[in-house]
Design a protein around this motif. Sequence first.
Motif, PDB file in Angstrom:
ATOM      1  N   ASN A 136       0.807  -1.225   0.000  1.00  0.00           N
ATOM      2  CA  ASN A 136       0.000   0.000   0.000  1.00  0.00           C
ATOM      3  C   ASN A 136       0.836   1.270   0.000  1.00  0.00           C
ATOM      4  O   ASN A 136       0.308   2.351  -0.229  1.00  0.00           O
ATOM      5  N   THR A 137       2.124   1.150   0.301  1.00  0.00           N
ATOM      6  CA  THR A 137       2.990   2.318   0.459  1.00  0.00           C
ATOM      7  C   THR A 137       3.930   2.436  -0.731  1.00  0.00           C
ATOM      8  O   THR A 137       4.652   1.491  -1.051  1.00  0.00           O
ATOM      9  N   LEU A 138       3.909   3.598  -1.380  1.00  0.00           N
ATOM     10  CA  LEU A 138       4.787   3.842  -2.521  1.00  0.00           C
ATOM     11  C   LEU A 138       5.828   4.884  -2.149  1.00  0.00           C
ATOM     12  O   LEU A 138       5.535   5.836  -1.419  1.00  0.00           O
ATOM     13  N   VAL A 139       7.035   4.682  -2.662  1.00  0.00           N
ATOM     14  CA  VAL A 139       8.097   5.656  -2.489  1.00  0.00           C
ATOM     15  C   VAL A 139       8.363   6.314  -3.839  1.00  0.00           C
ATOM     16  O   VAL A 139       8.326   5.651  -4.884  1.00  0.00           O
ATOM     17  N   LEU A 140       8.590   7.618  -3.828  1.00  0.00           N
ATOM     18  CA  LEU A 140       8.965   8.362  -5.030  1.00  0.00           C
ATOM     19  C   LEU A 140      10.473   8.575  -5.001  1.00  0.00           C
ATOM     20  O   LEU A 140      11.013   9.061  -3.998  1.00  0.00           O
ATOM     21  N   LEU A 141      11.144   8.227  -6.090  1.00  0.00           N
ATOM     22  CA  LEU A 141      12.600   8.330  -6.173  1.00  0.00           C
ATOM     23  C   LEU A 141      12.999   9.441  -7.135  1.00  0.00           C
ATOM     24  O   LEU A 141      12.347   9.663  -8.165  1.00  0.00           O
ATOM     25  N   ASP A 142      14.084  10.133  -6.795  1.00  0.00           N
ATOM     26  CA  ASP A 142      14.623  11.127  -7.717  1.00  0.00           C
ATOM     27  C   ASP A 142      15.444  10.404  -8.793  1.00  0.00           C
ATOM     28  O   ASP A 142      15.603   9.179  -8.750  1.00  0.00           O
ATOM     29  N   PRO A 143      15.962  11.128  -9.800  1.00  0.00           N
ATOM     30  CA  PRO A 143      16.688  10.447 -10.880  1.00  0.00           C
ATOM     31  C   PRO A 143      17.877   9.628 -10.419  1.00  0.00           C
ATOM     32  O   PRO A 143      18.280   8.679 -11.103  1.00  0.00           O
ATOM     33  N   ALA A 144      18.455   9.951  -9.288  1.00  0.00           N
ATOM     34  CA  ALA A 144      19.582   9.169  -8.790  1.00  0.00           C
ATOM     35  C   ALA A 144      19.135   7.915  -8.063  1.00  0.00           C
ATOM     36  O   ALA A 144      19.904   6.960  -7.932  1.00  0.00           O
ATOM     37  N   GLY A 145      17.898   7.897  -7.579  1.00  0.00           N
ATOM     38  CA  GLY A 145      17.402   6.750  -6.839  1.00  0.00           C
ATOM     39  C   GLY A 145      17.171   6.996  -5.364  1.00  0.00           C
ATOM     40  O   GLY A 145      16.851   6.061  -4.620  1.00  0.00           O
ATOM     41  N   TRP A 146      17.307   8.256  -4.896  1.00  0.00           N
ATOM     42  CA  TRP A 146      17.071   8.580  -3.495  1.00  0.00           C
ATOM     43  C   TRP A 146      15.584   8.846  -3.245  1.00  0.00           C
ATOM     44  O   TRP A 146      14.907   9.431  -4.094  1.00  0.00           O
ATOM     45  N   PRO A 147      15.058   8.468  -2.076  1.00  0.00           N
ATOM     46  CA  PRO A 147      13.663   8.781  -1.757  1.00  0.00           C
ATOM     47  C   PRO A 147      13.437  10.289  -1.624  1.00  0.00           C
ATOM     48  O   PRO A 147      14.216  10.983  -0.971  1.00  0.00           O
ATOM     49  N   VAL A 148      12.367  10.788  -2.262  1.00  0.00           N
ATOM     50  CA  VAL A 148      12.021  12.207  -2.155  1.00  0.00           C
ATOM     51  C   VAL A 148      10.557  12.417  -1.779  1.00  0.00           C
ATOM     52  O   VAL A 148      10.129  13.553  -1.585  1.00  0.00           O
ATOM     53  N   GLY A 149       9.781  11.356  -1.677  1.00  0.00           N
ATOM     54  CA  GLY A 149       8.373  11.491  -1.334  1.00  0.00           C
ATOM     55  C   GLY A 149       7.713  10.139  -1.274  1.00  0.00           C
ATOM     56  O   GLY A 149       8.368   9.093  -1.403  1.00  0.00           O
ATOM     57  N   GLY A 150       6.402  10.145  -1.077  1.00  0.00           N
ATOM     58  CA  GLY A 150       5.676   8.890  -0.982  1.00  0.00           C
ATOM     59  C   GLY A 150       4.198   9.077  -1.217  1.00  0.00           C
ATOM     60  O   GLY A 150       3.672  10.203  -1.269  1.00  0.00           O
ATOM     61  N   ARG A 151       3.512   7.968  -1.391  1.00  0.00           N
ATOM     62  CA  ARG A 151       2.062   7.936  -1.551  1.00  0.00           C
ATOM     63  C   ARG A 151       1.515   6.742  -0.778  1.00  0.00           C
ATOM     64  O   ARG A 151       2.178   5.718  -0.633  1.00  0.00           O
ATOM     65  N   TYR A 152       0.268   6.901  -0.304  1.00  0.00           N
ATOM     66  CA  TYR A 152      -0.464   5.787   0.305  1.00  0.00           C
ATOM     67  C   TYR A 152      -1.682   5.520  -0.547  1.00  0.00           C
ATOM     68  O   TYR A 152      -2.363   6.452  -0.982  1.00  0.00           O
ATOM     69  N   ARG A 153      -1.979   4.238  -0.777  1.00  0.00           N
ATOM     70  CA  ARG A 153      -3.166   3.889  -1.567  1.00  0.00           C
ATOM     71  C   ARG A 153      -3.910   2.734  -0.899  1.00  0.00           C
ATOM     72  O   ARG A 153      -3.312   1.751  -0.495  1.00  0.00           O
ATOM     73  N   ASP A 154      -5.200   2.862  -0.766  1.00  0.00           N
ATOM     74  CA  ASP A 154      -6.061   1.772  -0.302  1.00  0.00           C
ATOM     75  C   ASP A 154      -7.310   2.367   0.307  1.00  0.00           C
ATOM     76  O   ASP A 154      -7.252   3.010   1.346  1.00  0.00           O
TER      77      ASP A 154
END
Length: 643
Positions: free
Chosen positions: A498-516
Amino acid sequence: MSPPCPARAAEDQPPAPQPTGERAPVADPGATVPRQKDGTARPRTFAAEGGGALPDPLDHPDPAAAAEAAAVENLLRCWVRETGLGRPAGPVLRIPLRASGTALLVPVRYWSPAGWHRFAQARLEGAPAGAPAVDAVTLAALISREGPRTATAPGAPGAHAAPGEHGGSDLVGRVADSVHRTAEFIADRRRRPTAPATVALDRFLSAEQSLLLGHPLHPTPKSREELSAAEVRRYSPELHGSFPLHWMAVAPSALATDSAWTERGRPIPAAQLLGRLAPGLPLPAGTTPLPLHPWQARDLLQRPAVAALLDAGLLHDLGPYGEPWYPTSSIRTAHRPGAPAMLKLSLGLRITNSRRENLRKELHRGVEVHRLLRTGLAEQWQASHPGFDIVRDPAWLAVDAPDGSPVPGLDVLLRHNPFRSGDDALCIAALTAPRPWPGRTAMRSRLAETVSRLAAATGRTTAAVSAEWFLRYLDHVVLPVLAFDALAGIALEAHQQNTLVLLDPAGWPVGGRYRDNQGYYFRDSHRAELERRLPGIGSTSDTFVPDAVTDERFAYYLGINNVLGLIGAFGSQRLADERVLLAAFRRFLGKAADLGPLPAQLLDSPTLRCKANLLTRLGGLDELVGPVDTQSVYVTITNPLHD
């Protein structure tokens, strides 16, 4: 949302890493994993504790053998956790099987404080030399004989989880099916490691279709017994399946719907949104379109209630129509690149522990949460956490019988599609799932690929990069979820899928989303405040839960499944020392002590309540049926965060 990234031909392969200065580098907590000339880690070998290096069984050239090994490890991990077995003194774990009068001897490849253990082949104690290892089906049968009542962990399940013949035989059959399907998925992905063009150009979809092995602590993660071989290929995300939707038309007197979807401030009915998704669909006058999963449509036509609606002219079967849609990791949620909405469809298949048909209260819940967030709650929350959001479920359409009762399985939820083709957004389960990659002989996770590339680009050790990546994840994904509970009294069922991570072009976490739309726990203690924000909240969605139950579930989903599961992936994939990451998580929780009760609970409690997927399956429980506090079996485990 992060800016679009260039599309790639290879399946969600990380782009060339770029330096980032968001956080100061952390101290190197350990030695780097050996790397090849291209900077990626060498194919894995594991040293059984006390033994020599062994090849990873997931890399076995025979897909059936790799699938068998994955299934055995899943069953063993579940049984170890759910029966309270501790780390053995030597290199071999002995698992007593009292009902069978024997024991299993299992060499330990890696013991994970977070529970993601790695094991070698299991053998029966006293078996003659050269006897075959215990396969997954045999292991499932042996475990079924033991039953839930053998669980020794404090707080093991009580009488409500006692298995009948159905629970044990059901487990064995579903394990066999899961092994067979997993072998099919591995074989196909080895033949076709690069996704089809439509999938590869949509990074979100590409990630959604990458979970070949599934939940590492579930006994039957890939079982789909009700599907034929042809249907498995058509409907499985792991095989890059796709299909046109099956459409029906609903007469006004049978229509049930709600929508809080807006565009430029104007409300948009669900029927209008669905019409856009199937332009040109021939509809009988005055009716509303309803999309169904093709398997669900075939099943529904055999149900008397649906046949009666068709005979009465309240429902019209229009058949398949339109462009292909793609199944996501949940199997029943359909995605089409570029479409404004994803569709969460009812699907009466048994997937993990439940038949996945939408409940009416869950449809109401999705719209209700969207309306609640629009009262100013989202702006208040995101003022401190702008990189995190909830993927909204603001509209639905369903069918009522002539007496006004819901008709199960005839419904659709419309979910916002916030992801552009270049957004590198993936759920944590997809991040940590091993699978083949183009040009690779070994199974590797996206997490391992990303960390290895960052290490190569920065000249730092894999362990140091892993620690920094984990700290950023806590800041950008975990902290906002804790803050939402502290602000609104709402705990999110933020497990790894249910938890998504948003990655920058290098691959570092910069944000997230929850779905359900299902996974919200409104605390009883915040009822009055939430009622002031949105009068009538919870009356149809049945979302308010006692605080004690909320605390238990929040600790499991966010603390154990999500964060400890991620720590276990780092450790079991030899990217970092779990003890270092556990220490980092403790420091993080200490700083977040004012964000609701969960940080103190995770830090101070010597034990935690944990969902027991294997015992839930043995108990024959459907997690969507009954009161929330008895839908699953929970056991008590040692808290690895507690000093």
